[in-house]
Design a protein around this motif. Structure first.
Motif, mmCIF file in Angstrom:
data_model
loop_
_atom_site.group_PDB
_atom_site.id
_atom_site.type_symbol
_atom_site.label_atom_id
_atom_site.label_comp_id
_atom_site.label_asym_id
_atom_site.label_seq_id
_atom_site.Cartn_x
_atom_site.Cartn_y
_atom_site.Cartn_z
ATOM 1 N N GLY A 138 0.797 -1.236 0.000
ATOM 2 C CA GLY A 138 0.000 0.000 0.000
ATOM 3 C C GLY A 138 0.820 1.270 0.000
ATOM 4 O O GLY A 138 0.265 2.364 -0.117
ATOM 5 N N THR A 139 2.136 1.113 0.117
ATOM 6 C CA THR A 139 2.991 2.316 0.192
ATOM 7 C C THR A 139 3.202 2.924 -1.196
ATOM 8 O O THR A 139 3.302 2.201 -2.183
ATOM 9 N N HIS A 140 3.316 4.234 -1.223
ATOM 10 C CA HIS A 140 3.739 4.922 -2.448
ATOM 11 C C HIS A 140 5.101 5.569 -2.227
ATOM 12 O O HIS A 140 5.350 6.165 -1.183
ATOM 13 N N LEU A 141 5.966 5.496 -3.249
ATOM 14 C CA LEU A 141 7.266 6.176 -3.201
ATOM 15 C C LEU A 141 7.405 7.114 -4.398
ATOM 16 O O LEU A 141 7.239 6.678 -5.546
ATOM 17 N N SER A 142 7.692 8.390 -4.131
ATOM 18 C CA SER A 142 8.073 9.321 -5.202
ATOM 19 C C SER A 142 9.572 9.527 -5.094
ATOM 20 O O SER A 142 10.061 10.047 -4.087
ATOM 21 N N CYS A 143 10.315 9.100 -6.128
ATOM 22 C CA CYS A 143 11.774 9.141 -6.079
ATOM 23 C C CYS A 143 12.290 10.270 -6.960
ATOM 24 O O CYS A 143 12.101 10.246 -8.177
ATOM 25 N N ILE A 144 12.945 11.220 -6.339
ATOM 26 C CA ILE A 144 13.302 12.464 -7.018
ATOM 27 C C ILE A 144 14.812 12.653 -7.102
ATOM 28 O O ILE A 144 15.326 13.276 -8.022
ATOM 29 N N GLY A 145 15.535 12.107 -6.134
ATOM 30 C CA GLY A 145 16.980 12.385 -6.045
ATOM 31 C C GLY A 145 17.778 11.890 -7.239
ATOM 32 O O GLY A 145 18.711 12.562 -7.692
ATOM 33 N N ALA A 146 17.430 10.719 -7.760
ATOM 34 C CA ALA A 146 18.238 10.131 -8.834
ATOM 35 C C ALA A 146 17.914 10.797 -10.161
ATOM 36 O O ALA A 146 16.839 10.590 -10.722
ATOM 37 N N ASP A 147 18.853 11.611 -10.641
ATOM 38 C CA ASP A 147 18.616 12.335 -11.894
ATOM 39 C C ASP A 147 19.828 12.287 -12.813
ATOM 40 O O ASP A 147 19.909 13.019 -13.774
ATOM 41 N N MET A 148 20.782 11.431 -12.479
ATOM 42 C CA MET A 148 21.893 11.200 -13.402
ATOM 43 C C MET A 148 22.474 9.818 -13.151
ATOM 44 O O MET A 148 22.210 9.217 -12.106
ATOM 45 N N THR A 149 23.220 9.300 -14.115
ATOM 46 C CA THR A 149 23.710 7.921 -14.003
ATOM 47 C C THR A 149 24.456 7.723 -12.695
ATOM 48 O O THR A 149 25.211 8.584 -12.261
ATOM 49 N N GLY A 150 24.196 6.573 -12.090
ATOM 50 C CA GLY A 150 24.898 6.214 -10.860
ATOM 51 C C GLY A 150 24.144 6.570 -9.592
ATOM 52 O O GLY A 150 24.436 6.047 -8.526
ATOM 53 N N LYS A 151 23.143 7.443 -9.692
ATOM 54 C CA LYS A 151 22.385 7.802 -8.496
ATOM 55 C C LYS A 151 21.269 6.776 -8.252
ATOM 56 O O LYS A 151 20.662 6.256 -9.199
ATOM 57 N N GLU A 152 20.985 6.513 -6.983
ATOM 58 C CA GLU A 152 20.021 5.466 -6.638
ATOM 59 C C GLU A 152 19.593 5.658 -5.185
ATOM 60 O O GLU A 152 20.432 5.873 -4.316
ATOM 61 N N GLU A 153 18.300 5.560 -4.907
ATOM 62 C CA GLU A 153 17.813 5.782 -3.552
ATOM 63 C C GLU A 153 17.057 4.592 -2.971
ATOM 64 O O GLU A 153 16.955 4.474 -1.759
ATOM 65 N N ILE A 154 16.478 3.750 -3.847
ATOM 66 C CA ILE A 154 15.695 2.630 -3.316
ATOM 67 C C ILE A 154 16.187 1.305 -3.892
ATOM 68 O O ILE A 154 16.805 1.264 -4.960
ATOM 69 N N ASP A 155 15.899 0.259 -3.185
ATOM 70 C CA ASP A 155 16.256 -1.121 -3.559
ATOM 71 C C ASP A 155 15.711 -1.460 -4.958
ATOM 72 O O ASP A 155 14.494 -1.400 -5.181
ATOM 73 N N PRO A 156 16.580 -1.826 -5.886
ATOM 74 C CA PRO A 156 16.103 -2.175 -7.230
ATOM 75 C C PRO A 156 15.027 -3.265 -7.194
ATOM 76 O O PRO A 156 14.138 -3.304 -8.048
ATOM 77 N N GLN A 157 15.097 -4.159 -6.185
ATOM 78 C CA GLN A 157 14.122 -5.258 -6.100
ATOM 79 C C GLN A 157 12.700 -4.744 -5.890
ATOM 80 O O GLN A 157 11.727 -5.451 -6.164
ATOM 81 N N LEU A 158 12.556 -3.496 -5.413
ATOM 82 C CA LEU A 158 11.207 -2.936 -5.264
ATOM 83 C C LEU A 158 10.478 -2.896 -6.607
ATOM 84 O O LEU A 158 9.243 -3.007 -6.659
ATOM 85 N N PHE A 159 11.261 -2.740 -7.665
ATOM 86 C CA PHE A 159 10.631 -2.663 -8.989
ATOM 87 C C PHE A 159 10.039 -3.999 -9.434
ATOM 88 O O PHE A 159 9.254 -4.042 -10.372
ATOM 89 N N THR A 160 10.435 -5.082 -8.766
ATOM 90 C CA THR A 160 9.867 -6.394 -9.136
ATOM 91 C C THR A 160 8.472 -6.588 -8.548
ATOM 92 O O THR A 160 7.739 -7.466 -8.990
ATOM 93 N N VAL A 161 8.111 -5.767 -7.568
ATOM 94 C CA VAL A 161 6.790 -5.938 -6.928
ATOM 95 C C VAL A 161 5.887 -4.714 -7.085
ATOM 96 O O VAL A 161 4.695 -4.779 -6.790
ATOM 97 N N ALA A 162 6.446 -3.605 -7.541
ATOM 98 C CA ALA A 162 5.671 -2.354 -7.540
ATOM 99 C C ALA A 162 5.059 -2.070 -8.907
ATOM 100 O O ALA A 162 5.526 -2.563 -9.932
ATOM 101 N N ARG A 163 4.010 -1.249 -8.896
ATOM 102 C CA ARG A 163 3.554 -0.610 -10.134
ATOM 103 C C ARG A 163 4.403 0.650 -10.272
ATOM 104 O O ARG A 163 4.339 1.546 -9.441
ATOM 105 N N ALA A 164 5.217 0.698 -11.343
ATOM 106 C CA ALA A 164 6.231 1.752 -11.440
ATOM 107 C C ALA A 164 5.900 2.713 -12.567
ATOM 108 O O ALA A 164 5.690 2.292 -13.716
ATOM 109 N N PHE A 165 5.875 3.998 -12.233
ATOM 110 C CA PHE A 165 5.521 5.048 -13.198
ATOM 111 C C PHE A 165 6.684 6.021 -13.356
ATOM 112 O O PHE A 165 7.446 6.257 -12.412
ATOM 113 N N ALA A 166 6.782 6.573 -14.546
ATOM 114 C CA ALA A 166 7.873 7.489 -14.872
ATOM 115 C C ALA A 166 7.292 8.821 -15.314
ATOM 116 O O ALA A 166 6.138 8.886 -15.734
#
Lengths: 337, 337
Positions: A228-256
């Motif tokens: 039920g959680t929502h995450l808005s990820c703003i910090g990563a805006d260039m190559t190499g930046k990352e704030e959340i576990d990539p595995q979250l994308f395997t379970v989440a509905r992901a929007f760009a």
């Protein structure tokens, strides 16, 4: 031809966050209708190590704006007592090509970025969301927080985490209510603010998470995030930046905001390199959710992610809002060009 | 940060051609020293057919300027009573990244283009040149003519040809002395102007030829050009445009403002496609002549060609000249940004 020239100071007194949010939504909707262009990025590194980039594009149809933003990053300016970051944006009416304004780009970028995080959260978070976790307590964070409080009236608890200097979050929450009132005219009497003392525990109790750090490794692990959680990820805006576990994308509905750009330089970059997501498998773009073309959250248990990397059209629509408001309020400098 | 905002009208009263010529020479010299950058061109065609492009770059070292120029071409504006061409240039100090000015781009482009033609002619024409042939009598032509009269004090006869409307040349020569005086503050009492009634014959008696038309086929044939002639070719600035016989490149010492760009979109484009010239076989760039790295004219019998396609740095150095002069003369709008 008459244009408005607006300084950062002018923009602070002219721009109201609700209007910026409206513009950001209009651009996202226009993008879903194929009416937003991002033209090729121009970048240069000076011999001194200073950087310059030019982002240009437009939003057509109703929004009807195009132009360019030139940003400089001169680290050596610090020693000279000059600003390290400078930037100027020029905006044109895309129906006529007439210039409408030229302005400082920094405040515009801050406001529209904050608005973007909030628009994604409002479209994707559970309507009964109460607890918001802000991860990152730097200069940009107040705009994300302010816009999200405006767009999510159910939020009554805000936890602030500073992963780099945890004590900073304690100072931050002491002044944030006053700052939101004074700097953004947002009344937060209904919101309780507290500093995070344990990021894992804070994630576990949050409905909405906003990340806005300079991190280059995951700060938030998949197992901490409850359904039920929502995450808005703003910090990563260039190559190499990352704030959340990539595995979250395997379970989440992901929007760009822009699927290709997010998979190239956004929070989706590293998951994309790991093969966990691609522009074709992103659930959708946020604009598609706003126009009803792609469902956002489908159930109260969905984990949703919004990755925003920024679009020149967001700066330009905000510039248009600023010029219109400056004309009404007779603020800024009016110049012949 | 304080910038100057300059309209076309401001620029007309601020900019003096000799200062523009000095700036153009400085940029060409900087280019020969590897201190000029042209960043990738950004282009967009709107659904209506309107066009937009962004040219950016800089000249470093002594010149120390960078920035971008956004030009719009909205043919449908004619019906609306609005200008078809609009353009804004923004300039930054490349030592600090601080913005210095924002201005109309059209007059700047006209002046620096005129200056470029003249700088090439002064560097490459015979010092005893007396007769100048101007081919093209459109809006741009007066700047080429004025700058060339300044840079080539031996010129006492000017022939003006309008290949598209020969009668226009007759009207042109009636008013040009007065216009050069009033618009560019150039005294031409020593120059006799006449209209061309036969282009071949005019070419045959000319020492210096300036071409500035929209032609897409050769106007000047190789056999018409006598030994010792110099040609500055300005009109061809996009694929398909051509003003002189490609075969001239087989006998001439040919110089470019930027060898690659000239072979891609300049007067050298079609000769390059015919295999008559390439960036590697161009005699040199004009900046190399100015700094003495490559000899320009070697004998009084050489035919020399200068192909100028334009560099963003030329606009920017002219913008810098304008800002400095506007500050001294307290003209234009001063604005906080």
């Amino acid at each position: 031809m008459e244009i408005k020239v607006l300084s950062r100071k002018d923009l602070i007194s002219i721009l109201e966050l609700p209007d910026v949010i409206e513009g950001v939504e209009a651009v996202y909707r226009a993008k879903a209708r194929g009416q937003v262009a991002a033209w090729p990025l121009v970048e240069h590194r000076f011999e001194t190590g200073a950087l310059m980039d030019i982002r240009s594009g437009g939003a057509f149809g109703e929004v009807a704006i195009h132009g360019a933003k030139l940003l400089n990053n001169f680290p050596e300016n610090a020693e000279k007592g000059l600003p390290v970051f400078t930037g100027v944006l020029m905006a044109f009416d895309s129906k006529t090509g007439m210039p409408i304004g030229v302005m400082d780009a920094s405040y515009i970028t801050s406001l529209r970025t904050g608005a973007a995080a909030a628009v994604g959260a409002a479209a994707l978070a559970r309507p009964d969301s109460e607890t918001l976790l802000l991860v990152g307590a730097g200069l940009q964070s107040i705009y994300l927080l302010g816009a999200s409080i405006l767009k999510l009236p159910g939020i009554t608890k805000v936890i602030v985490a500073d992963p780099y200097a945890p004590e900073n979050a304690f100072r931050y929450v002491e002044s944030i209510e006053k700052r939101l009132k004074e700097e953004l005219h947002i009344d937060c009497g209904h919101v309780a603010f507290r500093a995070c003392d344990d990021l894992k525990k804070s994630v576990e109790v949050s409905d909405v998470i906003l990340t806005v750090t300079r991190s280059t490794k995951p700060l938030i692990m998949k197992d901490w995030v409850r359904p039920g959680t929502h995450l808005s990820c703003i910090g990563a805006d260039m190559t190499g930046k990352e704030e959340i576990d990539p595995q979250l994308f395997t379970v989440a509905r992901a929007f760009a905001d822009d699927a290709k750009q997010c998979c190239a330089v956004g929070e989706m970059e590293i998951p994309a390199r790991m093969g966990l997501i691609s522009p074709d498998t992103v659930t959708g773009e946020i604009g598609q959710v706003l126009i009803g073309e792609v469902p956002g959250r489908v159930s109260a248990d969905d984990i949703t992610i919004f990755d925003a990397t920024g679009l020149a059209a967001l700066d330009l629509v905000t510039a248009k809002t600023a010029v219109e408001s400056a004309r009404k309020k007779q603020l800024g400098t009016t110049a012949e060009i």
